[in-house]
Design an enzyme around this catalytic site. Structure first.
Site: not given
Length: 298
Positions: A143, A173
């Site tokens: 992330y 992400k």
């Protein structure tokens, strides 16, 4: 544009309904999860940024996972879980809680308390994280959200981690909000699932190989986001909604709009230190949301 049939798709970074004082509202969570899954989302991601994940401890996480699984939502297909902790021990505990119930995968943020850390320290932290998970380590999306963590996940760090833990690091992400960063991840790590957090960049990214998104606006208009994710479409309504939401404190704005969508103000409370929008902000935001979505319908 040829799309990978095994693409990640659309996951709702689901907001966490709470009662006044911060207790988790499990019935509202189940209701909203069912709603987004029925209206275009492939999965929900619990405990992300939009879900106030960094403020949720082990009891809340266990209860939320149990509520969704108990409601018949299939964890192996429909649930991802965010991991956000400065402590390695806590991060492992969060991950294991989700993996033990069969969650499809993890969204793991880097440790965020210490600033100015480099790739060597981050590589050591992620390596220890995977090693402590042992044979249960799997399906991890890294992330990258430096606006929140103030910690960068670099191209080089991803290269080292995917080589050291093959098949475990499966995606990134990118919530940097910077298309050049997304493009760099696509070029260097296109075999991984590159996901985009900023919905305004999503169509372009999908046309260039991104596999989808975990995003907050999927709480509100998953039916509009699905063509963006699966066709690389551009949607002016989605972009206008994101612009409007970003003119407010984003997390309280999304949560307030979820309540507006369901006709239920009980979705609005936040867990301290975050605070809900005031009445004037809510009225203005709801009017803008109705205007933008009505224009799409017309």
């Amino acid at each position: 544009m040829a799309l990978n049939p095994n693409r990640f798709g659309l996951s709702c970074a689901i907001t966490t309904p709470m009662r006044e004082g911060g207790a988790i509202d499990l019935p509202r969570l189940v209701h909203h999860a069912r709603h987004v899954l029925a209206n275009g989302c492939d999965s929900v991601t619990l405990f992300g940024t939009t879900g106030e994940g960094a403020a949720l401890g082990s009891p809340a996480r266990t209860a939320m996972l149990g509520a969704l699984v108990g409601a018949g939502i299939d964890p192996a297909r429909q649930i991802y879980a965010g991991v956000a902790a400065a402590s390695l021990h806590e991060a492992v505990d969060q991950a294991q809680t989700a993996l033990n119930v069969g969650a499809k995968g993890l969204l793991v943020a880097p440790p965020f308390y210490f600033k100015g850390v480099g790739d060597e320290g981050l590589y050591a932290w992620f390596s220890q994280f995977f090693e402590k998970l042992g044979s249960s380590a799997r399906d991890t999306i890294l992330y990258h959200i430096p606006s929140v963590t103030a910690v960068e996940i670099s191209i080089g760090l991803v290269e080292r981690l995917k080589k050291a833990f093959p098949g475990i690091v499966t995606g990134i992400k990118d919530s940097s909000g910077d298309y050049a960063t997304t493009e760099a991840f696509l070029k260097a790590h296109g075999e991984l699932a590159i996901l985009v957090g900023d919905e305004r960049l999503l169509g372009r990214a999908v046309r260039n190989g991104a596999q989808g998104s975990i995003c907050g606006v999927a709480n509100l208009v998953p039916h509009l986001l699905r063509p963006v994710v699966y066709e690389g479409a551009e949607d002016a309504t989605v972009n206008a909604l994101v612009d409007e939401i970003c003119s407010y404190p984003v997390l309280p704005a999304v949560k307030a709009l979820v309540g507006h969508l369901h006709g239920d103000a009980g979705y609005g409370p936040m867990r301290a230190p975050l605070v809900a929008l005031d009445e004037g902000q809510r009225k203005a935001l709801f009017a803008a949301f109705d205007r933008i979505t009505r224009a799409k319908a017309d």
